[in-house]
Motif scaffolding. Structure first.
Motif, PDB file in Angstrom:
ATOM      1  N   VAL A  15     -15.599  85.514  33.201  1.00 52.86           N
ATOM      2  CA  VAL A  15     -15.505  84.675  34.400  1.00 52.86           C
ATOM      3  C   VAL A  15     -14.456  85.285  35.329  1.00 52.86           C
ATOM      4  N   TYR A  16     -14.797  85.421  36.600  1.00 50.40           N
ATOM      5  CA  TYR A  16     -13.861  86.010  37.558  1.00 50.40           C
ATOM      6  C   TYR A  16     -12.995  84.921  38.177  1.00 50.40           C
ATOM      7  N   CYS A  17     -11.709  84.980  37.908  1.00 54.94           N
ATOM      8  CA  CYS A  17     -10.747  84.068  38.528  1.00 54.94           C
ATOM      9  C   CYS A  17      -9.367  84.713  38.463  1.00 54.94           C
ATOM     10  N   SER A  18      -8.474  84.300  39.344  1.00 54.79           N
ATOM     11  CA  SER A  18      -7.130  84.898  39.445  1.00 54.79           C
ATOM     12  C   SER A  18      -7.211  86.417  39.580  1.00 54.79           C
ATOM     13  N   ASP A  19      -8.209  86.873  40.346  1.00 53.90           N
ATOM     14  CA  ASP A  19      -8.383  88.291  40.659  1.00 53.90           C
ATOM     15  C   ASP A  19      -8.591  89.165  39.432  1.00 53.90           C
ATOM     16  N   ALA A  20      -9.244  88.620  38.424  1.00 57.88           N
ATOM     17  CA  ALA A  20      -9.550  89.406  37.227  1.00 57.88           C
ATOM     18  C   ALA A  20     -10.693  88.734  36.472  1.00 57.88           C
ATOM     19  N   LEU A  21     -11.322  89.505  35.584  1.00 60.86           N
ATOM     20  CA  LEU A  21     -12.338  88.945  34.701  1.00 60.86           C
ATOM     21  C   LEU A  21     -11.661  88.428  33.438  1.00 60.86           C
ATOM     22  N   HIS A  22     -11.953  87.188  33.083  1.00 62.66           N
ATOM     23  CA  HIS A  22     -11.341  86.574  31.913  1.00 62.66           C
ATOM     24  C   HIS A  22     -12.429  86.152  30.927  1.00 62.66           C
ATOM     25  N   PRO A  23     -12.282  86.518  29.642  1.00 61.60           N
ATOM     26  CA  PRO A  23     -13.281  86.119  28.642  1.00 61.60           C
ATOM     27  C   PRO A  23     -13.237  84.599  28.403  1.00 61.60           C
ATOM     28  N   VAL A  24     -14.375  83.950  28.575  1.00 62.27           N
ATOM     29  CA  VAL A  24     -14.503  82.513  28.323  1.00 62.27           C
ATOM     30  C   VAL A  24     -15.370  82.311  27.095  1.00 62.27           C
ATOM     31  N   PHE A  70     -12.739  76.019  28.987  1.00 61.82           N
ATOM     32  CA  PHE A  70     -12.187  76.477  30.255  1.00 61.82           C
ATOM     33  C   PHE A  70     -11.082  77.513  30.006  1.00 61.82           C
ATOM     34  N   PRO A  71     -10.840  78.427  30.959  1.00 57.90           N
ATOM     35  CA  PRO A  71      -9.717  79.364  30.802  1.00 57.90           C
ATOM     36  C   PRO A  71      -8.423  78.625  30.453  1.00 57.90           C
ATOM     37  N   LEU A  79      -4.871  82.789  31.524  1.00 55.51           N
ATOM     38  CA  LEU A  79      -4.696  83.532  32.763  1.00 55.51           C
ATOM     39  C   LEU A  79      -3.358  84.261  32.750  1.00 55.51           C
ATOM     40  N   ARG A  80      -3.367  85.480  33.280  1.00 59.84           N
ATOM     41  CA  ARG A  80      -2.126  86.269  33.277  1.00 59.84           C
ATOM     42  C   ARG A  80      -1.019  85.579  34.079  1.00 59.84           C
ATOM     43  N   ASP A  81      -1.409  84.976  35.224  1.00 57.63           N
ATOM     44  CA  ASP A  81      -0.384  84.356  36.071  1.00 57.63           C
ATOM     45  C   ASP A  81      -0.124  82.889  35.730  1.00 57.63           C
ATOM     46  N   GLY A  82      -0.946  82.300  34.840  1.00 58.66           N
ATOM     47  CA  GLY A  82      -0.750  80.910  34.447  1.00 58.66           C
ATOM     48  C   GLY A  82      -1.034  79.904  35.546  1.00 58.66           C
ATOM     49  N   GLU A  83      -1.668  80.334  36.634  1.00 56.76           N
ATOM     50  CA  GLU A  83      -1.933  79.443  37.769  1.00 56.76           C
ATOM     51  C   GLU A  83      -3.325  78.823  37.634  1.00 56.76           C
ATOM     52  N   TYR A  84      -3.412  77.752  36.899  1.00 57.24           N
ATOM     53  CA  TYR A  84      -4.695  77.082  36.666  1.00 57.24           C
ATOM     54  C   TYR A  84      -4.968  76.107  37.821  1.00 57.24           C
ATOM     55  N   ARG A  85      -5.982  76.439  38.615  1.00 58.00           N
ATOM     56  CA  ARG A  85      -6.314  75.688  39.814  1.00 58.00           C
ATOM     57  C   ARG A  85      -7.730  75.126  39.708  1.00 58.00           C
ATOM     58  N   PHE A  86      -8.102  74.335  40.707  1.00 63.57           N
ATOM     59  CA  PHE A  86      -9.482  73.855  40.804  1.00 63.57           C
ATOM     60  C   PHE A  86     -10.455  75.035  40.790  1.00 63.57           C
ATOM     61  N   THR A  87     -10.122  76.098  41.523  1.00 64.16           N
ATOM     62  CA  THR A  87     -11.029  77.245  41.615  1.00 64.16           C
ATOM     63  C   THR A  87     -11.225  77.930  40.262  1.00 64.16           C
ATOM     64  N   THR A  88     -10.221  77.862  39.396  1.00 64.83           N
ATOM     65  CA  THR A  88     -10.350  78.427  38.046  1.00 64.83           C
ATOM     66  C   THR A  88     -11.497  77.769  37.308  1.00 64.83           C
ATOM     67  N   TYR A  89     -11.531  76.451  37.344  1.00 61.69           N
ATOM     68  CA  TYR A  89     -12.543  75.706  36.610  1.00 61.69           C
ATOM     69  C   TYR A  89     -13.891  75.747  37.331  1.00 61.69           C
ATOM     70  N   MET A 112     -11.070  65.688  33.160  1.00 59.64           N
ATOM     71  CA  MET A 112     -10.746  66.776  34.075  1.00 59.64           C
ATOM     72  C   MET A 112     -11.973  67.593  34.444  1.00 59.64           C
ATOM     73  N   GLY A 113     -12.812  67.922  33.461  1.00 59.51           N
ATOM     74  CA  GLY A 113     -14.029  68.667  33.763  1.00 59.51           C
ATOM     75  C   GLY A 113     -14.924  67.912  34.718  1.00 59.51           C
ATOM     76  N   GLY A 114     -14.906  66.572  34.617  1.00 64.45           N
ATOM     77  CA  GLY A 114     -15.717  65.741  35.492  1.00 64.45           C
ATOM     78  C   GLY A 114     -15.226  65.727  36.926  1.00 64.45           C
ATOM     79  N   VAL A 115     -13.921  65.834  37.120  1.00 64.11           N
ATOM     80  CA  VAL A 115     -13.368  65.887  38.472  1.00 64.11           C
ATOM     81  C   VAL A 115     -13.908  67.118  39.197  1.00 64.11           C
ATOM     82  N   VAL A 116     -13.900  68.263  38.506  1.00 60.76           N
ATOM     83  CA  VAL A 116     -14.407  69.499  39.110  1.00 60.76           C
ATOM     84  C   VAL A 116     -15.912  69.389  39.333  1.00 60.76           C
ATOM     85  N   ALA A 117     -16.623  68.870  38.331  1.00 59.37           N
ATOM     86  CA  ALA A 117     -18.072  68.743  38.439  1.00 59.37           C
ATOM     87  C   ALA A 117     -18.469  67.818  39.580  1.00 59.37           C
TER      88      ALA A 117
END
Length: 303
Positions: A15-24, A70-71, A79-89, A112-117
């Motif tokens: 999954v691409y987030c925080s400017d990198a691909l992260h294994p989910v 979720f990441p 995440l490398r930067d630890g910045e978990y945002r709406f866009t992450t999910y 939380m997953g429902g808020v994003v959904a």
């Protein structure tokens, strides 16, 4: 002798987030099934295995079910930067929709997953057949947010198994009754051992200071416009004694969206476990009806 319940396969999706691909990490139930497809999204500090009972019931009914972590949660990468945002999910959900590769995916999302959904489901072009939101409000009440924040673990790593078990018990204490065996299962998917033998939560400790979580504590945003914009059939599942989704708020949400129905589960808090047959069966039945209706709509539209 009854057949063995289906077991999930493991799949890792970049999954691409925080400017990198992260294994989910994703548990896939009924991978060989040819019936409808569901994606189930977990809540804060939890992971896809909290949805095992619902996923297993759907798989037994012929569904293919994806339960991603979720990441920062479960077995997914931090995440490398630890910045978990709406866009992450949101990026995770969008990737899972692409991986599922169906024009009528049924999205089931908790807390939380429902808020994003909820925010995503009203967007044009999203390939949904239906949406199920489990104890998700258009706006979290401040007092309820404060109470549930008090249940969050103060420590994330433990030398003592009893201390680890107590931290998990407190985190999930508002959900409703659970058996001793059930709590053992919750401990197993919630915790893992470190290389030096300590026990820690199976999530990134920086989630407790993530941007999304701190924003919610400062004052949760009103998602009424997102809720009104949802045009697919929607089931709003409420815990009968939930303070995060009150009865008044649930009734107001149903009045706001004519495509929505309300299911209240007695003796459940936030969010309901969805472990007992009496909780799982009505959701499976509702989803079955929506899957049939979605197939009929697609055929009528020539898809």
């Amino acid at each position: 002798m009854p057949p063995e319940p289906p077991r999930p396969q493991t799949r890792v999706v970049p999954v691409y987030c925080s400017d990198a691909l992260h294994p989910v990490h994703c548990a896939v139930w009924g991978a060989a099934n040819t019936g409808p497809t569901a994606i189930i999204l977990h809540g804060f500090l939890q992971n896809g295995r909290e949805c095992d009972h619902l996923a297993a019931a759907l798989a037994a009914a012929g569904w293919r079910v994806f339960c991603p972590d979720f990441p920062g949660h479960g077995r997914s990468a931090w995440l490398r930067d630890g910045e978990y945002r709406f866009t992450t999910y949101a990026a995770t959900i969008a990737t899972m929709l692409a991986v599922a590769d169906r024009p009528d995916i049924h999205l089931v999302a908790r807390s939380m997953g429902g808020v994003v959904a909820m925010r995503m489901a009203g967007q044009a072009g999203i390939p949904l057949g239906s949406l199920t939101l489990v104890d998700v409000a258009v706006q979290w009440p401040p007092d309820a947010v404060a109470y549930h924040s008090s249940l969050l673990p103060k420590e994330m790593e433990f030398a003592n198994p009893m201390a680890a078990a107590e931290a998990v018990r407190l985190l999930v204490s508002d959900r409703g009754p659970i058996s001793f065996k059930g709590m053992r299962e919750v401990l197993e998917y919630s915790m893992t051992r470190t290389r030096d033998g300590r026990i820690r939560f199976r999530c990134d400790p920086r989630l407790r200071t993530s941007i999304r979580f701190l924003d919610m504590q400062r004052g949760d945003k009103d998602r009424s416009d997102s809720w009104r914009a949802i045009e697919v059939p929607t089931l709003l599942v409420r815990g009968g004694r939930s303070i995060m989704l009150t009865a008044d708020t649930a009734d107001r949400m149903i009045a706001m969206n004519p495509r929505a129905e309300l299911l209240t589960l007695a003796d459940a808090g936030h969010p309901p476990w969805l472990r007992r047959p009496a909780e799982v069966a009505p959701i499976v039945a509702w989803l079955g009806r929506q899957a049939l209706a979605a197939r009929q709509r697609l055929r009528a539209g020539g898809v």
